[in-house]
Design an enzyme around this catalytic site. Sequence first.
Site, PDB file in Angstrom:
ATOM      1  N   TRP A 163      -9.259  -3.611  -3.380  1.00  0.00           N
ATOM      2  CA  TRP A 163      -9.953  -2.366  -3.029  1.00  0.00           C
ATOM      3  C   TRP A 163     -10.437  -1.616  -4.271  1.00  0.00           C
ATOM      4  O   TRP A 163     -10.965  -0.525  -4.171  1.00  0.00           O
ATOM      5  CB  TRP A 163      -9.039  -1.440  -2.210  1.00  0.00           C
ATOM      6  CG  TRP A 163      -7.654  -1.337  -2.760  1.00  0.00           C
ATOM      7  CD1 TRP A 163      -7.203  -0.425  -3.664  1.00  0.00           C
ATOM      8  CD2 TRP A 163      -6.548  -2.181  -2.443  1.00  0.00           C
ATOM      9  NE1 TRP A 163      -5.892  -0.657  -3.945  1.00  0.00           N
ATOM     10  CE2 TRP A 163      -5.452  -1.730  -3.196  1.00  0.00           C
ATOM     11  CE3 TRP A 163      -6.381  -3.281  -1.589  1.00  0.00           C
ATOM     12  CZ2 TRP A 163      -4.201  -2.341  -3.110  1.00  0.00           C
ATOM     13  CZ3 TRP A 163      -5.133  -3.877  -1.520  1.00  0.00           C
ATOM     14  CH2 TRP A 163      -4.064  -3.406  -2.276  1.00  0.00           C
ATOM     15  N   ARG A 164     -10.243  -2.230  -5.435  1.00  0.00           N
ATOM     16  CA  ARG A 164     -10.730  -1.600  -6.660  1.00  0.00           C
ATOM     17  C   ARG A 164     -12.029  -2.254  -7.084  1.00  0.00           C
ATOM     18  O   ARG A 164     -12.216  -3.451  -6.918  1.00  0.00           O
ATOM     19  CB  ARG A 164      -9.707  -1.762  -7.792  1.00  0.00           C
ATOM     20  CG  ARG A 164      -8.634  -0.726  -7.742  1.00  0.00           C
ATOM     21  CD  ARG A 164      -7.748  -0.826  -8.965  1.00  0.00           C
ATOM     22  NE  ARG A 164      -6.609   0.081  -8.800  1.00  0.00           N
ATOM     23  CZ  ARG A 164      -5.506   0.011  -9.519  1.00  0.00           C
ATOM     24  NH1 ARG A 164      -5.387  -0.900 -10.451  1.00  0.00           N
ATOM     25  NH2 ARG A 164      -4.529   0.860  -9.306  1.00  0.00           N
ATOM     26  N   GLU A 196      -5.703   3.159   1.378  1.00  0.00           N
ATOM     27  CA  GLU A 196      -4.644   4.169   1.284  1.00  0.00           C
ATOM     28  C   GLU A 196      -3.791   4.210   2.543  1.00  0.00           C
ATOM     29  O   GLU A 196      -2.572   4.355   2.476  1.00  0.00           O
ATOM     30  CB  GLU A 196      -5.236   5.551   1.004  1.00  0.00           C
ATOM     31  CG  GLU A 196      -5.795   5.721  -0.408  1.00  0.00           C
ATOM     32  CD  GLU A 196      -4.769   5.432  -1.485  1.00  0.00           C
ATOM     33  OE1 GLU A 196      -3.558   5.514  -1.225  1.00  0.00           O
ATOM     34  OE2 GLU A 196      -5.191   5.099  -2.611  1.00  0.00           O
ATOM     35  N   LEU A 218       2.134  -5.677   9.908  1.00  0.00           N
ATOM     36  CA  LEU A 218       2.091  -4.754   8.771  1.00  0.00           C
ATOM     37  C   LEU A 218       3.039  -3.562   8.958  1.00  0.00           C
ATOM     38  O   LEU A 218       3.395  -2.891   7.988  1.00  0.00           O
ATOM     39  CB  LEU A 218       0.659  -4.258   8.561  1.00  0.00           C
ATOM     40  CG  LEU A 218       0.316  -3.644   7.204  1.00  0.00           C
ATOM     41  CD1 LEU A 218       0.671  -4.568   6.048  1.00  0.00           C
ATOM     42  CD2 LEU A 218      -1.167  -3.291   7.130  1.00  0.00           C
ATOM     43  N   TYR A 249      -0.680  13.486   0.495  1.00  0.00           N
ATOM     44  CA  TYR A 249      -0.940  12.457  -0.503  1.00  0.00           C
ATOM     45  C   TYR A 249      -2.306  11.808  -0.298  1.00  0.00           C
ATOM     46  O   TYR A 249      -3.113  11.707  -1.228  1.00  0.00           O
ATOM     47  CB  TYR A 249       0.147  11.357  -0.494  1.00  0.00           C
ATOM     48  CG  TYR A 249      -0.379  10.118  -1.167  1.00  0.00           C
ATOM     49  CD1 TYR A 249      -0.474  10.067  -2.543  1.00  0.00           C
ATOM     50  CD2 TYR A 249      -0.890   9.049  -0.429  1.00  0.00           C
ATOM     51  CE1 TYR A 249      -1.037   8.977  -3.188  1.00  0.00           C
ATOM     52  CE2 TYR A 249      -1.461   7.959  -1.063  1.00  0.00           C
ATOM     53  CZ  TYR A 249      -1.529   7.925  -2.433  1.00  0.00           C
ATOM     54  OH  TYR A 249      -2.106   6.865  -3.064  1.00  0.00           O
ATOM     55  N   ASP A 294       2.446  10.370  -5.111  1.00  0.00           N
ATOM     56  CA  ASP A 294       3.065   9.386  -4.215  1.00  0.00           C
ATOM     57  C   ASP A 294       4.476   9.110  -4.745  1.00  0.00           C
ATOM     58  O   ASP A 294       4.959   9.796  -5.637  1.00  0.00           O
ATOM     59  CB  ASP A 294       2.234   8.100  -4.191  1.00  0.00           C
ATOM     60  CG  ASP A 294       2.429   7.304  -5.465  1.00  0.00           C
ATOM     61  OD1 ASP A 294       2.517   7.934  -6.533  1.00  0.00           O
ATOM     62  OD2 ASP A 294       2.514   6.074  -5.401  1.00  0.00           O
ATOM     63  N   CYS A 342       8.886  11.395 -22.411  1.00  0.00           N
ATOM     64  CA  CYS A 342       9.836  11.291 -21.299  1.00  0.00           C
ATOM     65  C   CYS A 342      11.201  11.872 -21.669  1.00  0.00           C
ATOM     66  O   CYS A 342      11.935  11.317 -22.484  1.00  0.00           O
ATOM     67  CB  CYS A 342       9.986   9.819 -20.891  1.00  0.00           C
ATOM     68  SG  CYS A 342      11.003   9.587 -19.424  1.00  0.00           S
TER      69      CYS A 342
END
Length: 361
Positions: free
Chosen positions: A31-32, A52, A95, A135, A153, A223
Site C-alpha cells: 500500500w506504499r 489502515e 482476517l 488513530y 498507534d 531515549c
Amino acid sequence: MKKSHVIEWDTKDFQQKVMDWYGKNARDLPWRMPRETKKAVKPNPYHVWLSEIMLQQTTVLAVKSYFEKFTHLWPTLADLAHADEDAVMREWAGLGYYARARNLIKCAREVFNHYDGAFPRTEKELLKLPGIGRYTAAAILSIAFHQESVVVDGNIERITSRLFMIGEPLPQSKKTIYQQASIIYDGIGCSASDMPQALMDIGATICTPKSPKCSLCPVCSYCQAFHFSEPEKYPHKASKLKKPSRVGEVYWIETENQQIVVEKRGGNRMLGNMAGLPGTNWDGYGQEKIPDLDWQRAGEITHVFTHFSLKLTIMKGKIRSSMLILNKNQYLVDINNLGDVGFPSLFRKVIHFVSTLKEVE
DNA sequence: GAGGCGTGGGT
DNA sequence: TACCCAAGCCT
C-alpha cells in the site's frame, strides 16, 4: 538519576534523524508508493484507508495478501461501494475482527453517497465515518493528505513511552502519550506523510515490545528509557485477567447428496454476518434450535478468541434432504465446495477436523 | 471507560 | 504450555 539529567530535546533534529533513517530503511509494502515514484505520484486515499482498516490490530504479514486481493477485486472506492456485501465478508474471512468488514462496506457507501467518492479531509468528518477512530483519522489525514496530525498507534505509543520514560501504565497514560507525541510531530511540514510511517517502521523493526534493538535506533540518544532504565519495561501495562472458558456444540449435518447445512450468522455479534455451521449458543446471543437427529459425537476442537477460549464438540448427523427443514438463514453447500464459502477460522477448524475423519473412513 | 471483538506468530 | 502481541473501534 536526577531530573537535571533529563535529555535535551530538539524536535527538528529528532525529526531529521527519523526521516534520514526512513530514507534508507523504509519497508516496501503493497500500500506504499514505490520510492522512485513517491515524489511524483499522489497517495491513493482509497488505498490508504483500506490498508489502515485492515491493519487495525493485525500484523503486516497477515494483511498483505488481503490488501492485494481487495484492490484487485475492487480497484476503486466506487467499486467497493457497489460490491455485494456477502462477497466482501467472504473475502475478509480469516482476517478477524469482522466488524471492520461490516464497517468497511458502510464507510465506502457513505463516502460514495455523501462525499462524491472522495474522503473528507477534516478530522471531524472522518471521525463520523464507520470504522474510523482517532488513530485512523489521523493516519489518513497525514499519509493520504499530508496534513500534520498526531498519529498514535501501538508502535508510537510504545516509542513515546520509552522516549519520555512514562511511568504511568496504559491506558491511563494515553493522554500524556498524546501530549508528548504532539511534540514529536510539531512543525513536521512536508514530511507529514512519512513521519508516522517512519515511526511505525522503527516500532515494528527496532523499538519492538521485547528485546528492542537500541543499537540500531536512530534516536536512541533521545531515549530516556535507554539512558536511565530498561526500554523493554515500557510502556507499563496493568496485568490481564485470565481468559474464561466456554463450551458448545457445532452440528455437521450431511445429506445423502453429500451436502452440508451452512448458515449466515446474525450481525453485530461474534463472527456476525459471516458464514458458519449451526450449533448451540456459545456467544451469549439467542438460542439455536437443536435438530432432532441421530447424533454421533465426532470429536472436539478448541479455539482461542481475544477474551475467551471455546471448546466445541462436533456432532455429526445424517438426514435425508427431503426431511430437512432449513431456517431462513441456512442453506446447503456441497461438501467439496466448503472451501469457497469463506468461513472464519473457527469453522475452518471444524471442517478440517471432520475432513481428517473422512480420510480414515 | 472498560469490555467486546479474531487470528496467527513469537517466545 | 500459556502467555503476549499486531497500524483500534465501538458501545
